[in-house]
Design an enzyme around this catalytic site. Sequence first.
Site, mmCIF file in Angstrom:
data_model
loop_
_atom_site.group_PDB
_atom_site.id
_atom_site.type_symbol
_atom_site.label_atom_id
_atom_site.label_comp_id
_atom_site.label_asym_id
_atom_site.label_seq_id
_atom_site.Cartn_x
_atom_site.Cartn_y
_atom_site.Cartn_z
ATOM 1 N N ILE A 13 32.358 24.576 40.544
ATOM 2 C CA ILE A 13 32.155 25.666 41.489
ATOM 3 C C ILE A 13 33.187 26.731 41.134
ATOM 4 C CG2 ILE A 13 33.633 24.576 43.228
ATOM 5 C CD1 ILE A 13 31.859 25.784 45.384
ATOM 6 N N ASP A 14 32.766 27.978 41.012
ATOM 7 C CA ASP A 14 33.656 29.043 40.567
ATOM 8 C C ASP A 14 34.820 29.240 41.531
ATOM 9 O OD1 ASP A 14 32.078 29.554 38.370
ATOM 10 O OD2 ASP A 14 30.990 31.212 39.298
#
Length: 318
Positions: free
Chosen positions: A131-132
Amino acid sequence: MQVRVRFTVEENYRGWRLDRYLQEKIRRLSRARIRWLIEERLEAEPAGGARRLKPSTRVLPGLSFALLKEAEPEPETPLDFAVLHDDGALVVVDKPAGLPVHPTARYCAHTFTALARTRFAGRKIDPAHRIDRETSGLLACGGSPEHTTALKRAFARGRVQKVYLAIVEGSPRGDAFRVDAPLALTRASMVRVRMHVHPDGLPSRTRFEVLERRRAPCGATVALLACHPETGRQHQIRAHLHHAGLPMVGDKIYGPDEAIFDRFTRRELSDADLARLRLPRHALHAWRLALPHPVTGAPACLEAPLPPDLAGFWEGCR
């Protein structure tokens, strides 16, 4: 003083060249810089064996090494996260925006994995997916290496359903649409990490639902979308929204001008940049997650509401 940024090669990178592996992990660095780091700043871990690692070395899962870098103050990040579920085998947290999941060239102690070592002392809590840093929301982890492996296998086999919430600029036609466009990292722009729609790219599909349309204080039309990625490519939702002409609010890479990201990396964002972005981070939130439990296989469904920054922006658009 030097610090060690540790890496352990994952199964999906089996057989990659070491320099290509590190380029994938630290995408903002050039290939020449990566090669220099391998030759001058790489330290093999005991588990990695005694052989000297070179840029051309083919890596295998479990290979461990560290890159040495000069200690410097890390960028400020949130240092806490909510635990939404923990039964020993499956741990799901609500990751705040701004907190990186894994160590990078700029972040080491200020990462989820580092914080988890303290928060879950005596346990090996590892994320099962990416997940960024700027994306908030649900992050699924295994409570032990075997549980993490089971979760990663479920992701790889398409047995996990993820739904994101995104706030975009513009007004989509209709109440639902789908983007089926292959994505590739072509190095065709000034931003090395930017994915492009390209005929030779990997198949990439995202389904979108329009939940509501509103008008921002500046007068621009904005929409709240539920995003259903059917494949799992890097930056997939953001790249597909850009391709559809619906850039995400706050997106420095796929937004109004990719030069904004260059200025951001140099800490030179102007007031005009901030006003154009409307938000200091991209408006993407991992909202819902449905996955098989790593031990029982029973479906586990979780949800994390919009965090205050995105909820506040959306309320201001009434």
